[in-house]
Design an enzyme around this catalytic site. Structure first.
Site, short mmCIF file in Angstrom:
data_model
loop_
_atom_site.label_atom_id
_atom_site.label_comp_id
_atom_site.label_asym_id
_atom_site.label_seq_id
_atom_site.Cartn_x
_atom_site.Cartn_y
_atom_site.Cartn_z
N LYS A 251 0.51 5.30 8.05
CA LYS A 251 1.25 5.67 7.37
C LYS A 251 -0.47 6.43 5.59
O LYS A 251 0.26 6.53 5.15
CB LYS A 251 2.02 4.95 6.06
N LYS B 151 -7.19 1.44 -3.11
CA LYS B 151 -6.51 1.64 -1.77
C LYS B 151 -6.78 2.50 -0.62
O LYS B 151 -7.18 2.47 0.82
CB LYS B 151 -5.35 0.19 -1.46
N SER C 292 1.01 -1.24 0.49
CA SER C 292 -0.10 -0.06 0.19
C SER C 292 1.12 1.66 -0.12
O SER C 292 1.41 1.60 1.31
CB SER C 292 -0.55 -0.72 1.25
#
EC number: 1.1.1.60
Length: 289
Positions: free
Chosen positions: A237, A169, A94
């Site tokens: 993140k 995502k 990701s």
């Protein structure tokens, strides 16, 4: 098929195991004691990412962040050095949608295909081969990768060209992060008001507030079982990726920004390696609970 698999973390280990179980020849790198079982299942250990790429026709990576992908692909003895024309790279990490497009262009210069295919479903989804996989890339490359995705996931969607998988995502992580925060606030409200949070959760599961996150993460919050799962540090993140991408396209994401700050506070409190449902601990501290 001959498959290279780089990134034997919490998610990567069971994903790699499913590929072996599906009959593929697997080549792996950086084998540690916790991933030694993959060698015992038949995987071949390679000294470098370059060696993995030389041995395999399709190379899968799943590592924590954008710089990690860049290092694995283009660093010394990286994947790019071992590529030959016609091979396919699938990044299931990701990471930044913007950098993903740059990586794909550099891989294309080698005469190779590229798919970005981040996943959702956490460790449970990885172990059960029930991941949601969001894929960006050409129709031809997706057709090559789809049998591998079918061995690891349940819901597989070809979203669009390269970068669109990562965009999907990021959107997923925005929704999951904000929903976890909302569930935590709701359960804390119930507790502070004197109600039994477990009973409140049970009641809410039958209405519009019911969700997978209310079911799974709500239960973790009540039981205070915060083993990952998916770490707060990694979810923070992902929200940072969302905020940085939103800045580039001129989009305001106010609640994403506030949830990122709560996750920053959770990390500062020492909860960065707990499951993201542990965000309730930071909110509880703010509430004096």
């Amino acid at each position: 098929m001959k498959i290279g698999f780089i990134g034997l973390g919490l998610m990567g280990r069971p994903m790699a195991a499913h590929l072996i179980d599906a009959g593929h020849d697997l080549f792996i790198n950086r084998v540690k004691p916790v991933s030694q079982f993959l060698v015992e299942k038949g995987a071949t250990a390679c000294d470098t990412a370059k060696a993995v790429a030389e041995a395999a026709d399709i190379i899968i990576t799943i590592v924590p962040d954008t710089p990690d992908v860049e290092t694995v692909l283009f660093g010394d003895n990286g994947v790019a050095e071992g590529l030959a024309e016609g091979k396919l790279v699938i990044d299931m990490s990701s990471i930044s949608p913007v950098e993903t497009k740059t990586f794909a262009e550099r891989i294309a210069e080698k005469g190779c295909g590229y798919l970005d295919a981040p996943v959702s479903g956490g460790e449970v989804g990885a172990k059960n081969a029930a991941l949601t996989i969001m894929v960006g890339g050409s129709d031809e490359d997706f057709a090559r990768g789809e049998p591998l995705f079918a061995a690891m996931g349940k819901t597989i969607t070809h979203v669009g060209p390269v970068g669109d998988g990562q965009t999907a995502k990021v959107a997923n992580q925005i929704i999951v992060g904000l929903t976890i925060e909302a569930v935590a606030e709701g359960l804390l409200f119930a507790k502070k008001a004197g109600a039994d949070p477990a009973k409140v959760r049970e009641a809410l599961m039958g209405g519009f507030a019911g969700s997978t996150i209310m079911k799974i993460h709500g239960e973790r919050m009540i039981a205070e079982t915060f083993d990952p799962g998916f770490r707060i540090r990694l979810h923070r993140k992902d929200l940072a990726l969302a905020i940085n991408a939103a800045r580039e396209i001129g989009l305001s994401l106010p609640n994403t920004a506030s949830t990122e700050q709560l996750m920053n506070a959770a990390i500062a409190r020492g909860d960065g390696d707990r499951d993201h449902s542990a965000l309730i601990r930071t909110l509880a501290a703010l509430a004096g609970l």
